[in-house]
Motif scaffolding. Sequence first.
Motif, PDB file in Angstrom:
ATOM      1  N   ARG A  81       4.910  21.669  -2.107  1.00 24.72           N
ATOM      2  CA  ARG A  81       6.652  21.838  -1.585  1.00 24.72           C
ATOM      3  C   ARG A  81       6.836  21.366  -0.002  1.00 24.72           C
ATOM      4  NH1 ARG A  81       6.976  28.283  -1.983  1.00 24.72           N
ATOM      5  NH2 ARG A  81       5.422  28.191  -0.364  1.00 24.72           N
ATOM      6  N   SER A  82       5.883  21.405   0.798  1.00 23.56           N
ATOM      7  CA  SER A  82       5.939  21.281   2.285  1.00 23.56           C
ATOM      8  C   SER A  82       6.385  19.747   2.191  1.00 23.56           C
ATOM      9  CB  SER A  82       4.838  21.562   2.851  1.00 23.56           C
ATOM     10  OG  SER A  82       5.066  20.872   4.470  1.00 23.56           O
ATOM     11  N   SER A  83       5.411  18.874   1.619  1.00 27.47           N
ATOM     12  CA  SER A  83       5.904  17.261   1.491  1.00 27.47           C
ATOM     13  C   SER A  83       7.229  17.103   1.112  1.00 27.47           C
ATOM     14  CB  SER A  83       4.694  16.525   0.682  1.00 27.47           C
ATOM     15  OG  SER A  83       3.570  16.921   1.314  1.00 27.47           O
ATOM     16  N   ALA A  84       7.418  17.719  -0.217  1.00 21.92           N
ATOM     17  CA  ALA A  84       8.908  17.475  -0.623  1.00 21.92           C
ATOM     18  C   ALA A  84       9.966  17.885   0.392  1.00 21.92           C
ATOM     19  CB  ALA A  84       9.076  18.199  -2.052  1.00 21.92           C
ATOM     20  N   ARG A  85       9.957  19.000   0.867  1.00 21.23           N
ATOM     21  CA  ARG A  85      10.897  19.416   1.912  1.00 21.23           C
ATOM     22  C   ARG A  85      11.030  18.540   2.953  1.00 21.23           C
ATOM     23  NH1 ARG A  85       9.244  24.485   2.502  1.00 21.23           N
ATOM     24  NH2 ARG A  85       7.653  24.113   3.856  1.00 21.23           N
ATOM     25  N   VAL A  86      10.103  17.899   3.701  1.00 25.60           N
ATOM     26  CA  VAL A  86       9.897  16.972   4.737  1.00 25.60           C
ATOM     27  C   VAL A  86      10.601  15.510   4.115  1.00 25.60           C
ATOM     28  CG1 VAL A  86       8.599  15.406   6.258  1.00 25.60           C
ATOM     29  CG2 VAL A  86       7.934  17.970   5.899  1.00 25.60           C
ATOM     30  N   VAL A  87      10.267  15.137   2.802  1.00 26.93           N
ATOM     31  CA  VAL A  87      10.985  14.079   2.436  1.00 26.93           C
ATOM     32  C   VAL A  87      12.263  14.040   2.170  1.00 26.93           C
ATOM     33  CG1 VAL A  87      10.931  12.405   0.471  1.00 26.93           C
ATOM     34  CG2 VAL A  87       8.652  13.090   1.379  1.00 26.93           C
ATOM     35  N   LEU A  88      12.729  15.171   1.640  1.00 25.78           N
ATOM     36  CA  LEU A  88      14.195  15.491   1.253  1.00 25.78           C
ATOM     37  C   LEU A  88      14.931  15.709   2.682  1.00 25.78           C
ATOM     38  CD1 LEU A  88      14.030  17.812  -1.594  1.00 25.78           C
ATOM     39  CD2 LEU A  88      14.646  15.602  -1.903  1.00 25.78           C
ATOM     40  N   GLY A  89      14.354  15.964   3.389  1.00 24.99           N
ATOM     41  CA  GLY A  89      15.201  16.428   5.010  1.00 24.99           C
ATOM     42  C   GLY A  89      15.217  15.157   5.551  1.00 24.99           C
ATOM     43  N   GLY A  90      14.362  14.249   5.359  1.00 21.66           N
ATOM     44  CA  GLY A  90      14.510  12.643   5.901  1.00 21.66           C
ATOM     45  C   GLY A  90      15.173  11.910   5.304  1.00 21.66           C
ATOM     46  N   TRP A  91      15.188  12.332   3.877  1.00 24.82           N
ATOM     47  CA  TRP A  91      16.420  11.329   3.193  1.00 24.82           C
ATOM     48  C   TRP A  91      17.749  11.634   3.478  1.00 24.82           C
ATOM     49  CZ3 TRP A  91      13.938  11.578  -2.521  1.00 24.82           C
ATOM     50  CH2 TRP A  91      12.883  10.758  -2.654  1.00 24.82           C
ATOM     51  N   ALA A  92      17.918  13.138   3.659  1.00 26.45           N
ATOM     52  CA  ALA A  92      19.146  13.468   3.945  1.00 26.45           C
ATOM     53  C   ALA A  92      19.754  13.103   5.377  1.00 26.45           C
ATOM     54  CB  ALA A  92      19.257  15.134   4.104  1.00 26.45           C
ATOM     55  N   ALA A  93      18.904  12.949   6.322  1.00 24.81           N
ATOM     56  CA  ALA A  93      19.293  12.548   7.487  1.00 24.81           C
ATOM     57  C   ALA A  93      19.361  10.922   7.636  1.00 24.81           C
ATOM     58  CB  ALA A  93      18.080  12.662   8.315  1.00 24.81           C
ATOM     59  N   MET A  94      18.606  10.173   7.021  1.00 31.60           N
ATOM     60  CA  MET A  94      19.062   8.854   6.762  1.00 31.60           C
ATOM     61  C   MET A  94      20.144   8.567   5.883  1.00 31.60           C
ATOM     62  SD  MET A  94      15.038   7.008   6.249  1.00 31.60           S
ATOM     63  CE  MET A  94      14.679   8.427   5.033  1.00 31.60           C
ATOM     64  N   GLY A  95      20.421   9.009   4.739  1.00 25.90           N
ATOM     65  CA  GLY A  95      21.587   8.922   3.858  1.00 25.90           C
ATOM     66  C   GLY A  95      22.878   9.142   4.465  1.00 25.90           C
ATOM     67  N   ILE A  96      22.811  10.327   5.476  1.00 27.17           N
ATOM     68  CA  ILE A  96      24.315  10.743   6.114  1.00 27.17           C
ATOM     69  C   ILE A  96      24.504  10.071   7.066  1.00 27.17           C
ATOM     70  CG2 ILE A  96      25.035  12.713   7.659  1.00 27.17           C
ATOM     71  CD1 ILE A  96      23.629  14.728   6.022  1.00 27.17           C
ATOM     72  N   THR A  97      23.576   9.344   7.902  1.00 29.75           N
ATOM     73  CA  THR A  97      23.875   8.589   9.076  1.00 29.75           C
ATOM     74  C   THR A  97      24.276   7.290   8.633  1.00 29.75           C
ATOM     75  OG1 THR A  97      22.008   9.324  10.260  1.00 29.75           O
ATOM     76  CG2 THR A  97      22.850   7.279  10.971  1.00 29.75           C
ATOM     77  N   PHE A  98      23.448   6.574   7.437  1.00 30.20           N
ATOM     78  CA  PHE A  98      23.829   5.373   6.804  1.00 30.20           C
ATOM     79  C   PHE A  98      25.189   5.645   6.203  1.00 30.20           C
ATOM     80  CE2 PHE A  98      24.018   2.238   3.511  1.00 30.20           C
ATOM     81  CZ  PHE A  98      23.444   1.279   3.970  1.00 30.20           C
ATOM     82  N   GLY A  99      25.706   6.672   5.520  1.00 28.58           N
ATOM     83  CA  GLY A  99      26.846   6.812   4.908  1.00 28.58           C
ATOM     84  C   GLY A  99      27.962   6.743   5.921  1.00 28.58           C
ATOM     85  N   LEU A 100      27.917   7.555   6.819  1.00 32.99           N
ATOM     86  CA  LEU A 100      29.014   7.829   7.667  1.00 32.99           C
ATOM     87  C   LEU A 100      29.337   6.469   8.463  1.00 32.99           C
ATOM     88  CD1 LEU A 100      28.200  11.460   9.246  1.00 32.99           C
ATOM     89  CD2 LEU A 100      30.060  10.804   7.698  1.00 32.99           C
ATOM     90  N   MET A 101      28.086   5.889   8.881  1.00 36.26           N
ATOM     91  CA  MET A 101      28.597   4.493   9.360  1.00 36.26           C
ATOM     92  C   MET A 101      29.015   3.657   8.757  1.00 36.26           C
ATOM     93  SD  MET A 101      27.499   5.297  12.649  1.00 36.26           S
ATOM     94  CE  MET A 101      27.945   3.561  13.300  1.00 36.26           C
ATOM     95  N   ARG A 102      28.786   3.621   7.127  1.00 34.04           N
ATOM     96  CA  ARG A 102      29.562   2.780   6.361  1.00 34.04           C
ATOM     97  C   ARG A 102      31.009   3.057   6.213  1.00 34.04           C
ATOM     98  NH1 ARG A 102      27.909  -2.319   4.525  1.00 34.04           N
ATOM     99  NH2 ARG A 102      25.829  -2.080   3.459  1.00 34.04           N
ATOM    100  N   LEU A 103      31.150   4.392   6.334  1.00 36.45           N
ATOM    101  CA  LEU A 103      32.811   4.758   6.186  1.00 36.45           C
ATOM    102  C   LEU A 103      33.630   4.242   7.616  1.00 36.45           C
ATOM    103  CD1 LEU A 103      32.613   8.539   4.812  1.00 36.45           C
ATOM    104  CD2 LEU A 103      33.426   6.609   3.923  1.00 36.45           C
ATOM    105  N   PHE A 104      32.671   4.525   8.587  1.00 34.63           N
ATOM    106  CA  PHE A 104      33.480   3.823   9.918  1.00 34.63           C
ATOM    107  C   PHE A 104      33.565   2.323   9.981  1.00 34.63           C
ATOM    108  CE2 PHE A 104      31.377   7.453  12.665  1.00 34.63           C
ATOM    109  CZ  PHE A 104      32.336   8.309  12.405  1.00 34.63           C
ATOM    110  N   LYS A 105      32.738   1.526   9.390  1.00 34.75           N
ATOM    111  CA  LYS A 105      32.896   0.269   9.201  1.00 34.75           C
ATOM    112  C   LYS A 105      34.168  -0.076   8.066  1.00 34.75           C
ATOM    113  CE  LYS A 105      30.342  -4.165   7.827  1.00 34.75           C
ATOM    114  NZ  LYS A 105      29.282  -4.679   7.088  1.00 34.75           N
ATOM    115  N   ALA A 106      34.033   0.402   7.015  1.00 34.30           N
ATOM    116  CA  ALA A 106      35.287   0.336   5.980  1.00 34.30           C
ATOM    117  C   ALA A 106      36.451   0.541   6.565  1.00 34.30           C
ATOM    118  CB  ALA A 106      34.919   1.241   4.656  1.00 34.30           C
ATOM    119  N   SER A 107      36.683   1.710   7.434  1.00 35.33           N
ATOM    120  CA  SER A 107      37.936   2.036   8.035  1.00 35.33           C
ATOM    121  C   SER A 107      38.346   1.233   9.159  1.00 35.33           C
ATOM    122  CB  SER A 107      37.828   3.604   8.501  1.00 35.33           C
ATOM    123  OG  SER A 107      36.908   3.804   9.436  1.00 35.33           O
TER     124      SER A 107
END
Length: 200
Positions: free
Chosen positions: A172-198
Amino acid sequence: MAMNNDSKVDAENPAAVGDELDLAARANWLRAAVLGANDGLVSTASLMLGVGAMKAEARAMVISGFAGLLAGACSMAIGEFVSVCSQRDVELAQLERDGKRGGDEEKALPSPAQAAAASAMAFSVGAVVPLLAAGFIVNYRLRIAVVVAVASVALAAFGCAGAVLGRAAVARSSARVVLGGWAAMGITFGLMRLFKASGI
């Protein structure tokens, strides 16, 4: 009755109690180091992916990651130094009131410089993982995929280590850490993609 027996055992074997406290302190230090490495990994990988969403050049990603490593390590070190200094001042004031200055209690207080160095080192260890993963890959898509994959494996390892040190459920601890890291990386990458597209 059991409490009296435990107290008697503790009184008869103070060395064992001291060893237990020392082990607990070491475990806390190790757990803090794992959390610091996790912070370095997530923040640096997210920063590199954010820059990668805007620029395909490997140089831009690596430079941004290295800058993030330096800034993050300095920030962690300064924050830890200030925090430990404040804690030390409070405990020294209490020892002064109790008339225990200069004794073993004062010698056992944490060192701000050591805490700052350990915090910076832990952050740097985590931050260097995505840097090494991206530094030698020319292909853009492969570079992004490798950074995410390597960061995910490292996050799982850090989550496992933190769970073992904190005596928590490993999966459970490992899954929580991995999911949190994915969320941080995904949000950062996605928002910057939106900035680039706009076109911002």
